[in-house]
Design a protein around this motif. Sequence first.
Motif, PDB file in Angstrom:
ATOM      1  N   LEU A 183     -65.009  -7.799 -11.711  1.00  7.30           N
ATOM      2  CA  LEU A 183     -65.228  -8.237 -13.195  1.00  7.30           C
ATOM      3  C   LEU A 183     -65.683  -9.973 -12.782  1.00  7.30           C
ATOM      4  N   MET A 184     -66.334 -10.330 -13.066  1.00  2.00           N
ATOM      5  CA  MET A 184     -67.293 -11.657 -13.223  1.00  2.00           C
ATOM      6  C   MET A 184     -67.349 -11.892 -14.901  1.00  2.00           C
ATOM      7  N   ALA A 185     -66.497 -13.094 -15.178  1.00  2.00           N
ATOM      8  CA  ALA A 185     -67.390 -13.599 -16.685  1.00  2.00           C
ATOM      9  C   ALA A 185     -66.813 -15.053 -17.153  1.00  2.00           C
ATOM     10  N   GLY A 186     -67.462 -15.135 -18.479  1.00  2.00           N
ATOM     11  CA  GLY A 186     -67.287 -16.382 -18.522  1.00  2.00           C
ATOM     12  C   GLY A 186     -66.577 -16.397 -20.653  1.00  2.00           C
ATOM     13  N   HIS A 187     -67.312 -17.432 -20.802  1.00  2.00           N
ATOM     14  CA  HIS A 187     -67.113 -16.894 -22.638  1.00  2.00           C
ATOM     15  C   HIS A 187     -65.908 -18.024 -23.069  1.00  2.00           C
ATOM     16  N   MET A 188     -65.212 -17.829 -22.274  1.00  2.00           N
ATOM     17  CA  MET A 188     -63.539 -18.247 -23.112  1.00  2.00           C
ATOM     18  C   MET A 188     -63.641 -20.179 -22.376  1.00  2.00           C
ATOM     19  N   HIS A 189     -64.385 -20.180 -21.516  1.00  2.00           N
ATOM     20  CA  HIS A 189     -64.448 -21.727 -21.366  1.00  2.00           C
ATOM     21  C   HIS A 189     -63.251 -21.720 -20.532  1.00  2.00           C
ATOM     22  N   LEU A 208     -60.436  -6.714  -9.337  1.00  2.00           N
ATOM     23  CA  LEU A 208     -60.505  -8.361  -9.240  1.00  2.00           C
ATOM     24  C   LEU A 208     -60.721  -8.724 -10.671  1.00  2.00           C
ATOM     25  N   VAL A 209     -60.648 -10.102 -11.828  1.00  2.00           N
ATOM     26  CA  VAL A 209     -61.034  -9.991 -12.465  1.00  2.00           C
ATOM     27  C   VAL A 209     -61.362 -11.845 -12.289  1.00  2.00           C
ATOM     28  N   ILE A 210     -62.182 -12.489 -12.615  1.00  2.00           N
ATOM     29  CA  ILE A 210     -62.583 -13.393 -12.574  1.00  2.00           C
ATOM     30  C   ILE A 210     -63.178 -14.095 -13.447  1.00  2.00           C
ATOM     31  N   GLN A 211     -62.872 -15.309 -14.446  1.00  2.07           N
ATOM     32  CA  GLN A 211     -63.125 -15.828 -15.357  1.00  2.07           C
ATOM     33  C   GLN A 211     -63.362 -17.449 -14.536  1.00  2.07           C
ATOM     34  N   ALA A 212     -64.708 -17.790 -15.207  1.00  5.49           N
ATOM     35  CA  ALA A 212     -65.383 -19.099 -14.914  1.00  5.49           C
ATOM     36  C   ALA A 212     -64.910 -19.836 -15.979  1.00  5.49           C
ATOM     37  N   GLY A 213     -64.804 -21.407 -16.177  1.00  6.41           N
ATOM     38  CA  GLY A 213     -65.143 -22.435 -16.959  1.00  6.41           C
ATOM     39  C   GLY A 213     -65.963 -22.085 -17.653  1.00  6.41           C
ATOM     40  N   THR A 214     -65.879 -23.066 -18.198  1.00  6.75           N
ATOM     41  CA  THR A 214     -67.503 -24.187 -18.209  1.00  6.75           C
ATOM     42  C   THR A 214     -67.699 -25.623 -17.388  1.00  6.75           C
ATOM     43  N   ALA A 215     -68.914 -25.104 -17.160  1.00 10.65           N
ATOM     44  CA  ALA A 215     -68.904 -25.881 -16.050  1.00 10.65           C
ATOM     45  C   ALA A 215     -70.189 -27.441 -16.193  1.00 10.65           C
ATOM     46  N   THR A 216     -70.918 -27.931 -17.128  1.00  2.88           N
ATOM     47  CA  THR A 216     -71.381 -28.568 -17.620  1.00  2.88           C
ATOM     48  C   THR A 216     -71.166 -29.236 -18.771  1.00  2.88           C
ATOM     49  N   SER A 217     -70.759 -28.426 -19.957  1.00  2.00           N
ATOM     50  CA  SER A 217     -70.814 -28.417 -21.187  1.00  2.00           C
ATOM     51  C   SER A 217     -69.570 -29.074 -21.341  1.00  2.00           C
ATOM     52  N   THR A 218     -69.944 -30.281 -23.115  1.00  3.34           N
ATOM     53  CA  THR A 218     -69.192 -31.004 -23.673  1.00  3.34           C
ATOM     54  C   THR A 218     -67.933 -30.402 -24.202  1.00  3.34           C
ATOM     55  N   ARG A 219     -68.036 -28.702 -24.623  1.00  7.75           N
ATOM     56  CA  ARG A 219     -67.126 -28.335 -25.038  1.00  7.75           C
ATOM     57  C   ARG A 219     -66.145 -27.521 -24.349  1.00  7.75           C
ATOM     58  N   GLY A 220     -65.220 -28.648 -23.438  1.00 13.32           N
ATOM     59  CA  GLY A 220     -64.309 -28.066 -22.512  1.00 13.32           C
ATOM     60  C   GLY A 220     -62.683 -27.053 -23.623  1.00 13.32           C
ATOM     61  N   ARG A 221     -62.906 -26.990 -24.228  1.00 12.33           N
ATOM     62  CA  ARG A 221     -61.181 -26.522 -25.089  1.00 12.33           C
ATOM     63  C   ARG A 221     -60.811 -26.615 -24.021  1.00 12.33           C
ATOM     64  N   GLU A 223     -59.984 -27.968 -21.051  1.00 12.55           N
ATOM     65  CA  GLU A 223     -60.091 -27.042 -19.160  1.00 12.55           C
ATOM     66  C   GLU A 223     -61.348 -28.007 -18.759  1.00 12.55           C
ATOM     67  N   THR A 224     -61.040 -29.459 -17.743  1.00 12.32           N
ATOM     68  CA  THR A 224     -62.157 -30.028 -16.927  1.00 12.32           C
ATOM     69  C   THR A 224     -63.122 -28.959 -16.620  1.00 12.32           C
ATOM     70  N   ASN A 225     -64.548 -29.647 -16.795  1.00 17.99           N
ATOM     71  CA  ASN A 225     -65.090 -28.506 -16.148  1.00 17.99           C
ATOM     72  C   ASN A 225     -65.091 -28.111 -15.140  1.00 17.99           C
ATOM     73  N   SER A 226     -65.435 -26.969 -14.485  1.00 17.66           N
ATOM     74  CA  SER A 226     -65.393 -26.032 -13.043  1.00 17.66           C
ATOM     75  C   SER A 226     -66.152 -24.728 -13.354  1.00 17.66           C
ATOM     76  N   PHE A 227     -66.195 -24.838 -12.154  1.00 21.64           N
ATOM     77  CA  PHE A 227     -66.580 -23.387 -11.722  1.00 21.64           C
ATOM     78  C   PHE A 227     -66.397 -22.968 -10.269  1.00 21.64           C
ATOM     79  N   ASN A 228     -66.649 -21.514 -10.183  1.00 24.74           N
ATOM     80  CA  ASN A 228     -65.763 -20.682  -8.204  1.00 24.74           C
ATOM     81  C   ASN A 228     -66.916 -21.111  -7.464  1.00 24.74           C
TER      82      ASN A 228
END
Length: 278
Positions: A183-189, A208-221, A223-228
Amino acid sequence: MRTLVHLSDLHFGRVDPALLAPLRELVERVAPDVLVVSGDLTQRARPEQFEEARAFLDSLPGPQIIVPGNHDISLYDVFRRFVLPLQRYKRYISKDLEPVYIDEEIAVIGVNTARSLTIKDGKVSRRQIDGIRARLAGLPKELTRIIVTHHPFDLPEHFEERDLVNRAPLAMQVFAETGVDILMAGHMHHSHAGSTAERYQISEYAALVIQAGTATSTRGRGETNSFNVLRVEQQMVEIDRYSWDTVRTGFHIVNTEKFMRTGSVWTPHIDGMLAAGL
């Protein structure tokens, strides 16, 4: 083995432009079999933001599985929000809100969880759940089955239950029935990888659940910008998390996790041992 790049929450209209070229170059080097983008391509669903997102997606390799997020629905334009909620997304990104990619090893199913009637929450309908069951029913058993949504079906325990997509428990029962693996998702940064076993105690099943952070937004909440980057085999998935390094001005691997499948149960794998057996 199949390689997937998992980007999420691009938020064009509020991006850090310094990240775009390094991200593009790294994705090209990884050369994924599939590029997954799990929603929120724009900040406020404005035409110019969709145009920027479209141009960026066009610069990345394909095939691409992209689903909309809640930010891809107009917030302040009431008519567009309730009458034409994803018209601009369909115009600039894709008319297909639930794209599918299937080859000899993987089946990647996109599911639209964005809704007009909520500001940020997501929902999966009974019709969509039935559609997932029907779509997966006839596929070969050896395929690794992957569901892509914007809103998550599972999160670490410190998040609230309301952060999960509505009807998640019902969907999870169908995922168990149809053998969904990932299960791949985002939303939470927020970046995360784990098993659904703790939240959803379904006999002989854990995805297996996999969350991605924000790849390019300045709204990191926080967490540093990231991707999987996922490397998917029938019995094992390896996940590299890339994070933006402001000193070296680039994305670099900060964490690698492995998960193994036994039957229909995915479990963390640490130092050659299943984490559940430690």
